[in-house]
Enzyme design. Structure first.
Site, short mmCIF file in Angstrom:
data_model
loop_
_atom_site.label_atom_id
_atom_site.label_comp_id
_atom_site.label_asym_id
_atom_site.label_seq_id
_atom_site.Cartn_x
_atom_site.Cartn_y
_atom_site.Cartn_z
N PRO A 9 38.60 -23.76 -32.06
CA PRO A 9 38.34 -23.25 -33.40
C PRO A 9 39.22 -22.03 -33.72
O PRO A 9 39.51 -21.33 -33.04
CB PRO A 9 36.95 -22.85 -33.05
CG PRO A 9 36.66 -22.51 -31.83
CD PRO A 9 37.56 -23.33 -31.09
N ASN A 10 39.32 -22.11 -35.03
CA ASN A 10 40.26 -21.24 -35.94
C ASN A 10 41.64 -21.23 -35.49
O ASN A 10 42.66 -20.42 -36.28
CB ASN A 10 39.47 -19.51 -35.79
CG ASN A 10 38.04 -19.92 -36.38
OD1 ASN A 10 38.00 -20.20 -37.31
ND2 ASN A 10 37.18 -19.32 -35.40
N ARG A 17 45.66 -16.15 -40.26
CA ARG A 17 44.53 -15.42 -39.52
C ARG A 17 45.21 -14.18 -38.77
O ARG A 17 46.18 -14.37 -37.79
CB ARG A 17 43.42 -16.05 -38.91
CG ARG A 17 44.14 -16.63 -37.38
CD ARG A 17 42.95 -17.25 -36.68
NE ARG A 17 42.14 -16.67 -36.02
CZ ARG A 17 41.41 -16.95 -34.89
NH1 ARG A 17 42.12 -17.98 -34.04
NH2 ARG A 17 40.53 -16.28 -34.49
N TYR A 22 47.78 -12.46 -33.72
CA TYR A 22 48.31 -13.97 -33.35
C TYR A 22 49.65 -14.30 -33.83
O TYR A 22 50.09 -15.45 -33.65
CB TYR A 22 47.09 -14.98 -33.98
CG TYR A 22 45.67 -14.62 -33.40
CD1 TYR A 22 45.60 -14.78 -32.02
CD2 TYR A 22 44.66 -14.34 -34.22
CE1 TYR A 22 44.13 -14.60 -31.66
CE2 TYR A 22 43.66 -14.21 -33.63
CZ TYR A 22 43.30 -14.21 -32.39
OH TYR A 22 41.93 -14.04 -31.98
N ASN A 72 43.90 -23.69 -25.40
CA ASN A 72 43.37 -22.47 -25.84
C ASN A 72 42.07 -22.76 -26.57
O ASN A 72 42.16 -23.46 -27.66
CB ASN A 72 44.60 -21.99 -26.97
CG ASN A 72 43.92 -20.59 -27.53
OD1 ASN A 72 42.67 -20.10 -27.11
ND2 ASN A 72 45.19 -20.15 -28.06
N ALA A 75 37.47 -19.04 -29.53
CA ALA A 75 36.02 -18.48 -29.26
C ALA A 75 35.34 -19.24 -28.32
O ALA A 75 34.39 -18.43 -27.41
CB ALA A 75 35.48 -18.10 -30.40
N HIS A 78 34.70 -18.16 -24.75
CA HIS A 78 33.85 -17.12 -24.23
C HIS A 78 32.35 -17.46 -24.29
O HIS A 78 31.40 -16.91 -23.94
CB HIS A 78 33.83 -15.72 -25.31
CG HIS A 78 35.49 -15.52 -25.54
ND1 HIS A 78 36.39 -15.24 -24.43
CD2 HIS A 78 35.89 -15.55 -26.60
CE1 HIS A 78 37.41 -14.95 -25.04
NE2 HIS A 78 37.43 -15.27 -26.27
N ASP A 85 31.99 -27.74 -18.56
CA ASP A 85 31.38 -28.92 -17.74
C ASP A 85 32.33 -30.12 -17.95
O ASP A 85 32.35 -30.95 -17.12
CB ASP A 85 30.01 -29.37 -18.17
CG ASP A 85 28.99 -28.20 -17.59
OD1 ASP A 85 29.32 -27.53 -16.68
OD2 ASP A 85 27.71 -28.11 -17.99
N GLU A 96 44.46 -22.04 -18.95
CA GLU A 96 44.01 -21.40 -19.99
C GLU A 96 44.94 -20.61 -20.81
O GLU A 96 45.51 -19.96 -20.04
CB GLU A 96 42.83 -20.99 -19.42
CG GLU A 96 41.92 -19.72 -20.50
CD GLU A 96 40.92 -18.99 -19.90
OE1 GLU A 96 40.35 -19.31 -18.92
OE2 GLU A 96 40.58 -18.02 -20.72
N HIS A 98 45.82 -18.03 -24.04
CA HIS A 98 45.56 -17.39 -25.37
C HIS A 98 46.48 -16.43 -25.77
O HIS A 98 47.35 -15.96 -24.99
CB HIS A 98 44.58 -16.24 -24.76
CG HIS A 98 43.24 -16.78 -24.16
ND1 HIS A 98 42.13 -17.46 -25.02
CD2 HIS A 98 42.81 -16.75 -22.85
CE1 HIS A 98 41.20 -17.75 -24.21
NE2 HIS A 98 41.63 -17.56 -23.04
N SER A 100 46.69 -14.05 -27.93
CA SER A 100 46.59 -12.73 -27.83
C SER A 100 46.14 -12.23 -26.13
O SER A 100 45.67 -13.11 -25.75
CB SER A 100 45.49 -11.97 -28.88
OG SER A 100 44.35 -12.57 -28.30
N ARG A 105 41.38 -6.30 -25.80
CA ARG A 105 40.59 -6.41 -27.04
C ARG A 105 38.98 -6.15 -26.65
O ARG A 105 38.70 -5.60 -25.96
CB ARG A 105 40.82 -7.83 -27.51
CG ARG A 105 42.15 -8.07 -28.06
CD ARG A 105 42.47 -9.46 -28.76
NE ARG A 105 41.68 -9.63 -29.96
CZ ARG A 105 41.61 -10.53 -30.64
NH1 ARG A 105 42.09 -12.11 -30.19
NH2 ARG A 105 40.82 -10.63 -31.82
N ARG A 109 35.60 -10.78 -25.05
CA ARG A 109 36.68 -11.63 -24.80
C ARG A 109 37.16 -11.63 -23.46
O ARG A 109 37.91 -12.54 -23.13
CB ARG A 109 37.90 -11.23 -25.73
CG ARG A 109 37.70 -11.43 -27.22
CD ARG A 109 38.87 -11.20 -28.09
NE ARG A 109 38.37 -10.86 -29.42
CZ ARG A 109 38.06 -11.79 -30.35
NH1 ARG A 109 37.93 -13.00 -30.18
NH2 ARG A 109 37.54 -11.32 -31.64
#
Ligand code: DQA
Length: 141
Positions: A9-10, A17, A22, A72, A75, A78, A85, A96, A98, A100, A105, A109
């Site tokens: 998301p985002n 953003r 980012y 990635n 959110a 978290h 699952d 995984e 990220h 940032s 932060r 996070r």
């Protein structure tokens, strides 16, 4: 190698953003950069703002004969036991990523539902993190 690259998301808002976190590149620019960096790999890009769609995409990756996943989860990293699952339900290694440095932060996070079941975690290296994850799979699979 066939690698799925999932952005949650985002991340469709990259380039617009929170550029201090980012950077200024868009999702399309990120994908083009990775295609250039990995011309001999087959990269399957997917972005969604919907948890269930990401879960279903992961379920389908065994049928797609994908060798590895780079995720990635934004959110959902978290918050989402459902994504955890989904990764546990397929036998495909994943890294995984990220953009940032999530450890520099907010405290929330620092919790990830994915890290302990991932092959590894890369945070804070911008788009280079995705490229390094591809290199990792190239060297180890
Ligand atoms: C992110 C970090 C997450 O905490 C955040 O919710 C994101 C992006 C990153 O790439 O740095 O959406 O995963």
């Amino acid at each position: 190698m066939k690698i799925a690259i999932i952005n949650g998301p985002n991340l469709n808002m990259l380039g617009k953003r929170e550029k201090d976190h980012y950077g200024g590149f868009s999702l399309g620019e990120l994908e083009n950069y990775l295609k250039k960096e990995a011309p001999s790999d087959s990269l399957l890009f997917f972005q969604s703002n919907h948890e269930g769609q990401i879960v279903e995409f992961i379920h389908n990756l065994e049928n797609e004969k994908v060798d590895a996943i780079i995720v990635n989860a934004g959110a959902y990293t978290h918050t989402s036991i459902a994504l955890r699952d989904a990764f546990l339900s397929v036998k495909i290694p994943f890294v995984e990523v990220h953009i940032s440095n999530v450890y520099a932060r907010e405290d929330f996070r620092k919790l990830s539902y994915l890290s302990d079941i991932a092959a590894g975690v890369i945070a804070g290296l911008g788009k280079t993190g995705y490229k390094l994850a591809i290199e990792y799979f190239r060297e180890t699979l």
